[in-house]
Design an enzyme around this catalytic site. Sequence first.
Site, PDB file in Angstrom:
ATOM      1  N   LYS A  20       1.094  -1.742  -0.022  1.00 49.98           N
ATOM      2  CA  LYS A  20       0.115   0.248  -0.003  1.00 49.98           C
ATOM      3  C   LYS A  20       0.841   0.993   0.058  1.00 49.98           C
ATOM      4  CE  LYS A  20      -2.942   0.806   3.347  1.00 49.98           C
ATOM      5  NZ  LYS A  20      -3.349   2.289   3.796  1.00 49.98           N
ATOM      6  N   ARG A 120      -8.390  12.628  12.751  1.00 55.43           N
ATOM      7  CA  ARG A 120      -6.118  12.497  12.746  1.00 55.43           C
ATOM      8  C   ARG A 120      -5.289  13.767  12.636  1.00 55.43           C
ATOM      9  NH1 ARG A 120      -5.586   7.248   9.034  1.00 55.43           N
ATOM     10  NH2 ARG A 120      -3.313   6.669  10.644  1.00 55.43           N
ATOM     11  N   SER A 166       7.222   9.137  12.308  1.00 57.11           N
ATOM     12  CA  SER A 166       6.290   8.627  11.407  1.00 57.11           C
ATOM     13  C   SER A 166       7.000   9.168   9.986  1.00 57.11           C
ATOM     14  CB  SER A 166       4.911  10.281  11.664  1.00 57.11           C
ATOM     15  OG  SER A 166       4.453  10.207  10.513  1.00 57.11           O
ATOM     16  N   ASP A 314       1.918  -1.112  11.858  1.00 56.97           N
ATOM     17  CA  ASP A 314       0.612  -1.348  11.160  1.00 56.97           C
ATOM     18  C   ASP A 314      -0.032  -3.441  11.577  1.00 56.97           C
ATOM     19  OD1 ASP A 314       0.207   1.083  10.024  1.00 56.97           O
ATOM     20  OD2 ASP A 314       1.091   0.608   8.319  1.00 56.97           O
TER      21      ASP A 314
END
Length: 428
Positions: A20, A120, A166, A314
Site C-alpha cells: 500500500k 486524525r 512517522s 501496522d
Amino acid sequence: MKLITNKQGLVGNITVPGDKSMSHRSIMFGAIAEGKTVIRHFLRADDCLGTIKAFKALGVKIEETDEEIIVHGTGFDGLKQADGPLDIGNSGTTIRLMMGILAGRDFDTVILGDESIAKRPMNRVMLPLQEMGAKMHGKDGSEFAPITILGKQSLKRVEYHMPVASAQVKSAIIFAALQADGETIIHEKEKTRDHTEHMIRQFGGEIEMDGLTIRVKGGQKFIGQEMTVPGDVSSAAFFIVAGLIMPNSEIELTHVGLNPTRTGIFDVVEQMGGSLVVKDSSRSTGKLAGTVVVKSSELKGTEIGGDIIPRLIDEIPVIALLATQAEGTTIIKDAAELKVKETNRIDAVATELNKMGADITPTEDGLIIRGKTPLHAANVTSYGDHRIGMMLQIAALLVEDGDVELDRAEAVSVSYPTFFEDIRSLLK
C-alpha cells in the site's frame, strides 16, 4: 457479516496484494516525474485508488489496464488546480503526503476525507511545512481536515528534528523539500519506513541517508520509470499469524516485500518461537522481495518495544492476536501512535478480542496480553478500520462454539479487497 469459523487448518499459496505504501508513492512519483511511469502489481484498493483519483483531479493523465497503471507525468509544474476539493476518503497517507506535494504549488487546494480522516492529527505535518514557508490550515483554524493549502508560497530549506517517528510526516517534508531552495535536513526520532527515499533514487533523484539523518536538495527533476510493486508485508501479516496459530497449517506467501524497515513482525515471530522461513529472495526494481513460509507453532510470550515499533506499527493488532495464543505474558509498549490511526487501535484490539475471551489490558502506550486463551463466539466490530476487521477474521478461525458476526466488514476493502476470498482458498 458472519465470519469464517471453526477451521482445522490452512494450507496453500497466496500472493498478497501490492504494498500500500509503495502503491501510493508510485502514483505520486509518476505524477511529479517527467515522462511515462508503468506500475505493475499496484494495490487496487480504496485508499490507493483514491490517490489515483486525486492526481487525475490535478490534471495528471493516468491510464488503468488489467495489468498496469500508466502515469503520464509532466513534473511538479504540470500539476493543475482541481475543480473542487480533493476527497481522499480514508487515506491518511494520501492527505499527509499531498500536503507536502501541494505546499509549493502556485494554486490553492482543499483536501478532505471521511469521518476517520477528520479526527486524525495534522499539525505534525502542518508545523514543519509552515516552518518551510507553506501556508495551510485546518477546519476553522484547527489541525483537522478539511485542510486548506494556499498556493504561490516560496518554500525554503529547513533543518527539522522530528518529534514523532512517522514515515508520513517525513515523506511530506521530503516532497516539500524537493520544491524548496537549498538542502533540507531531517533528523528522525527513530528509523521509519524508507520507501520515499528509495523511490527518489529509483526515479533518478538524489538523497543522502546516514543513520537517522536525511539530506535532500530542492529543484530536482525525476524521470518516469517501470516498476513492479512487491506484496504488502502488512497484508501478509494476517496470513503469517493465521498459519502460526491454526493447527495443521502451512502457508506460503509469494513476492512479499522484505524492506528491513517493514519486517519487524519477522523478528517478533522468531522471539516467540514461531516457524517462519524466507526463501527465494530477489530484488524487484530495487526492492527486496521473497517467499515467506509459515507453519503451525507452539508460541511463548515476549516483550515488544523501542525502535522495533516503527517497523511493525501496522501489524500490532494482529501481533496482539498472535500473543493471545502464546504461553505466558506479552507486553507491547512505546506504541502510543496506535491511538491516532484509523481508530484508537489500542482500545479497539483490547475491547474486541476481550469480547471473544482474550485477557488483554490496554495501557497508555500499548497492551498487556496474557495467554494462552481460547477464543469464543461474539459480535464484534471493525470500527471502520481495515486492520481491525482482518485481525478479527483471523481470530474467528479459532472459534468452535458458534458464530462471529463482524460489523462494518466492508472496511477491509481499504487495503485488501480479496481478503476473504484468499482465506477461503486456504481452507482444507
